[in-house]
Structures are given as C-alpha cells and as structure tokens.
Motif scaffolding. Structure first.
Motif, PDB file in Angstrom:
ATOM      1  N   SER A  74      32.800  18.091  50.561  1.00  0.00           N
ATOM      2  CA  SER A  74      31.657  18.379  49.701  1.00  0.00           C
ATOM      3  C   SER A  74      32.062  18.066  48.265  1.00  0.00           C
ATOM      4  O   SER A  74      33.028  18.645  47.745  1.00  0.00           O
ATOM      5  CB  SER A  74      31.255  19.857  49.825  1.00  0.00           C
ATOM      6  OG  SER A  74      30.262  20.191  48.885  1.00  0.00           O
ATOM      7  N   TYR A  75      31.339  17.129  47.628  1.00  0.00           N
ATOM      8  CA  TYR A  75      31.723  16.704  46.285  1.00  0.00           C
ATOM      9  C   TYR A  75      30.979  17.512  45.240  1.00  0.00           C
ATOM     10  O   TYR A  75      29.753  17.445  45.128  1.00  0.00           O
ATOM     11  CB  TYR A  75      31.471  15.202  46.120  1.00  0.00           C
ATOM     12  CG  TYR A  75      32.446  14.399  46.940  1.00  0.00           C
ATOM     13  CD1 TYR A  75      33.750  14.220  46.504  1.00  0.00           C
ATOM     14  CD2 TYR A  75      32.082  13.882  48.181  1.00  0.00           C
ATOM     15  CE1 TYR A  75      34.667  13.517  47.271  1.00  0.00           C
ATOM     16  CE2 TYR A  75      32.990  13.179  48.957  1.00  0.00           C
ATOM     17  CZ  TYR A  75      34.289  13.007  48.494  1.00  0.00           C
ATOM     18  OH  TYR A  75      35.199  12.333  49.262  1.00  0.00           O
ATOM     19  N   ALA A  76      31.745  18.277  44.479  1.00  0.00           N
ATOM     20  CA  ALA A  76      31.172  19.124  43.438  1.00  0.00           C
ATOM     21  C   ALA A  76      30.816  18.319  42.197  1.00  0.00           C
ATOM     22  O   ALA A  76      29.801  18.574  41.542  1.00  0.00           O
ATOM     23  CB  ALA A  76      32.156  20.237  43.066  1.00  0.00           C
ATOM     24  N   MET A  77      31.653  17.330  41.865  1.00  0.00           N
ATOM     25  CA  MET A  77      31.433  16.500  40.676  1.00  0.00           C
ATOM     26  C   MET A  77      31.983  15.103  40.916  1.00  0.00           C
ATOM     27  O   MET A  77      32.947  14.928  41.654  1.00  0.00           O
ATOM     28  CB  MET A  77      32.116  17.108  39.441  1.00  0.00           C
ATOM     29  CG  MET A  77      31.506  18.383  38.923  1.00  0.00           C
ATOM     30  SD  MET A  77      32.368  19.021  37.444  1.00  0.00           S
ATOM     31  CE  MET A  77      33.592  20.093  38.222  1.00  0.00           C
ATOM     32  N   ARG A  78      31.345  14.123  40.262  1.00  0.00           N
ATOM     33  CA  ARG A  78      31.822  12.738  40.312  1.00  0.00           C
ATOM     34  C   ARG A  78      31.947  12.219  38.884  1.00  0.00           C
ATOM     35  O   ARG A  78      31.176  12.609  38.008  1.00  0.00           O
ATOM     36  CB  ARG A  78      30.885  11.860  41.133  1.00  0.00           C
ATOM     37  CG  ARG A  78      30.915  12.163  42.635  1.00  0.00           C
ATOM     38  CD  ARG A  78      29.968  11.257  43.383  1.00  0.00           C
ATOM     39  NE  ARG A  78      29.977  11.490  44.808  1.00  0.00           N
ATOM     40  CZ  ARG A  78      30.716  10.819  45.686  1.00  0.00           C
ATOM     41  NH1 ARG A  78      31.531   9.874  45.265  1.00  0.00           N
ATOM     42  NH2 ARG A  78      30.654  11.086  46.978  1.00  0.00           N
ATOM     43  N   PHE A  79      32.876  11.308  38.679  1.00  0.00           N
ATOM     44  CA  PHE A  79      33.210  10.848  37.336  1.00  0.00           C
ATOM     45  C   PHE A  79      33.415   9.335  37.313  1.00  0.00           C
ATOM     46  O   PHE A  79      33.707   8.721  38.335  1.00  0.00           O
ATOM     47  CB  PHE A  79      34.507  11.514  36.855  1.00  0.00           C
ATOM     48  CG  PHE A  79      34.475  13.017  36.866  1.00  0.00           C
ATOM     49  CD1 PHE A  79      34.133  13.721  35.731  1.00  0.00           C
ATOM     50  CD2 PHE A  79      34.779  13.718  38.028  1.00  0.00           C
ATOM     51  CE1 PHE A  79      34.098  15.102  35.741  1.00  0.00           C
ATOM     52  CE2 PHE A  79      34.755  15.111  38.045  1.00  0.00           C
ATOM     53  CZ  PHE A  79      34.408  15.802  36.902  1.00  0.00           C
ATOM     54  N   THR A  80      33.295   8.774  36.116  1.00  0.00           N
ATOM     55  CA  THR A  80      33.732   7.397  35.890  1.00  0.00           C
ATOM     56  C   THR A  80      34.968   7.361  34.998  1.00  0.00           C
ATOM     57  O   THR A  80      35.603   6.317  34.870  1.00  0.00           O
ATOM     58  CB  THR A  80      32.620   6.551  35.234  1.00  0.00           C
ATOM     59  OG1 THR A  80      32.212   7.180  34.019  1.00  0.00           O
ATOM     60  CG2 THR A  80      31.422   6.419  36.158  1.00  0.00           C
ATOM     61  N   ALA A  81      35.319   8.491  34.384  1.00  0.00           N
ATOM     62  CA  ALA A  81      36.463   8.564  33.469  1.00  0.00           C
ATOM     63  C   ALA A  81      37.548   9.459  34.053  1.00  0.00           C
ATOM     64  O   ALA A  81      37.278  10.587  34.479  1.00  0.00           O
ATOM     65  CB  ALA A  81      36.024   9.087  32.103  1.00  0.00           C
TER      66      ALA A  81
END
Length: 318
Positions: free
Chosen positions: A219-226
């Motif tokens: 389960s992905y709580a947050m996704r980022f590009t940095a």
C-alpha cells in the motif's frame, strides 16, 4: 532551422492560439494564419478547428505533431553533431538522470564537463528510468544515467553498463521494526510504502516479491519524483521507502537505514544508455568517462558485479 511552416505549426499546436504563437515566433497573426492554411492545402487535410477558445488540433493535426516533434529532435541532434569540435563545442546536451544518480553523481560529472566545454549547455531531467527511457527512444533526451534494466542495444541506442544495483527497503533509524532481533518479509505488511511516481518496474517487483510469500500487495502512502523529499518523509514517519542500494550514503546522512530482511527484493542493471549517433562526439564520450569516475567511490561492494552489455540487451525483468 526547421522548415518555416512546420515551425509555425508546432508553435500553434503547443500554444493553441494564433496570437500567442505569433508573439513567440515574432510573426503577425495574419501571416501565421496564411502559413497554416498553406500547410493544410499542401497536405490536403485540416489541421486545426478554429474555435472561439482557440485552435483545437484535429486528428490529422495530432498525427502531424508527432512527426514534427521527431523532426525537431532529429534536427537538434544533427546540430549537436555538426557543431561539435575539439576547439570549442556549442549546443545542448539533454541528460536524463535517475533520481539517485542526479543527486550523487551527475552534478559533479556535469560541472567537470562544463569546465572542459564552456560553450556547451547541459540540461538535466530527473526521474526514474520508466519515465526517461521512452524519451531517449523518442530523441527528447540524448543520454540516460541510471537504471538500464531491460534496455536493448540496437542500431539507435548504445548501452554502457556500470554495475548491478538492488532495490532496498529503507526506514528511519529508530523505526519500530529495528527493535526486533530480526526482520522478515512478513513484518513489512503492517506498514505503508513510499516510492517514486513513475517507478513501474520497481513497484511491480515489490508486488511480486510480496505475492510470492503470500503477502498482500504493498500500500503506497506517498509517491515522489524527488529523492530528497522521499528521504525526508521516511525520516519523519513509519512508512518504508523503496530505493536503490546506491542511495545508502544519502540515506545514512538523514538517519535512514536499509532493512536487512535476509532476502533480495529486486536487482537491476545500472549505467548509461545513449543515442549511438552521439556516441562519437568527444563531449559525450567524456561525460560517460566522468560518470564512471564519479561513481567509482560509491559503487556497491564487490558482490555486485557489472553486467555485460549483451546480458542487458537480452534481459527480462524478474
């Protein structure tokens, strides 16, 4: 320069406005209208629907835009090759950098290259390979530094492997899991995950890893590009970050450590992929050498062998 009508078409397509495109091009609106109509007549199709809200591309316009974009990129590559010289190179080199490599390796490598070629303009686009490699194939990027897993060397693309990296699960150094004498894959199920926004291969590999052990999908709580934002979020919470083994030093500096779960989640080839037509240029060859020099102090331990280009060309994702 590109053929005038194609340049006019691209600008109108991108801005959806004759007035705005005319301002950008330095062309009057009547002259731009005449140019677009002449192009439509020569092709025998309608490229735009003229509406009060602006210029809406038709299906023919969308199709032409793809070819126009390829033409513009091909022209840019031709300029780079024709203007290259050992006495003073001009032009632009577009580098796609993996999220970790854009922090660790590329700033130093690019700065050193810039000192040697002061007239060269460098552009760094940072993301994961799943985002960058298609842009390399479309000539929007000249060279990619990062994961090259599954990239096939061919007449257009050259592959230069450096080493094998691993996907690791990182947590803050006082994470509850670290209070246990040992950590198993099953212990990960109680926590959310952090991942890069476009990291399809990595997240698919994690899902397969968990499924093979009878565990639910992550389960992905947050996704980022940095990378920096992901590491900060890892330090501030209990979520687990899926990041490359190349990131250990940056993680440690923020109080973040990899979990030792006794099993490998995923390993993948890292290195460079670039357009073969640019590989003959001195500054591209120099950049590849600088990347290797800058990466040497941070390469994984000897257990991580460098994959061969042939192995990468025929590889499939685990």
């Amino acid at each position: 320069m590109l053929p005038r009508q194609i340049e006019h078409f691209r600008c109108v397509f991108e801005r959806r406005s004759l007035r705005t495109a005319g301002s950008v091009l330095g062309v009057s609106q009547p002259a731009l209208t005449k140019s677009i109509r002449a192009l439509e007549e020569s092709l025998g199709v309608v490229l735009f629907e003229r509406r009060a809200s602006g210029m809406l591309p038709t299906a023919h316009g969308e199709a032409l835009a793809r070819y126009a974009r390829s033409t513009a990129n091909a022209w840019r590559l031709a300029q780079a090759e024709l203007t290259a010289s050992s006495e003073g190179l001009r032009g632009e080199l577009r580098i796609g950098g993996g999220a970790v490599w854009s922090v660790r390796v590329l700033p130093e490598a690019m700065s050193r290259l810039r000192r040697e070629y002061p007239q060269l303009q460098l552009v760094l686009i940072t993301d994961v390979a799943d985002y960058l490699l298609p842009k390399l194939a479309d000539s929007e990027i000249d060279l990619v530094v990062g994961s090259i897993e599954g990239v096939t060397a061919d007449d257009e693309i050259a592959v230069d492997p450096i080493h094998t990296s691993k996907a690791l699960a990182y947590v803050r150094q006082d994470h509850p899991l670290l209070a246990n004498p040992s950590v198993a894959a099953g212990d990960l199920a109680a926590y959310g995950w952090l991942a890069f926004t476009h990291d399809v291969k990595g997240t698919d590999a994690l899902a397969r890893f968990l499924a093979a052990r009878g565990l639910p999908a992550p389960s992905y709580a947050m996704r980022f590009t940095a990378l920096g934002a992901m590491l900060t979020a890892t330090r501030l919470g209990d979520d687990i970050a899926l990041v490359s083994s190349d990131c250990k030093d940056e993680a440690a500096a923020r109080g973040i450590v990899p979990l030792d779960i006794g099993e490998e989640i995923w390993s993948f080839a890292t290195g460079l992929a670039y357009r073969r037509s640019l590989g003959v240029l001195a500054h591209v060859r120099r950049l590849t050498a600088l990347v290797r020099e800058c990466m040497a102090p941070t390469a994984p331990d000897a257990a991580s062998e460098s994959p061969s280009a042939d192995a990468i060309a025929g590889s499939t994702h685990p």
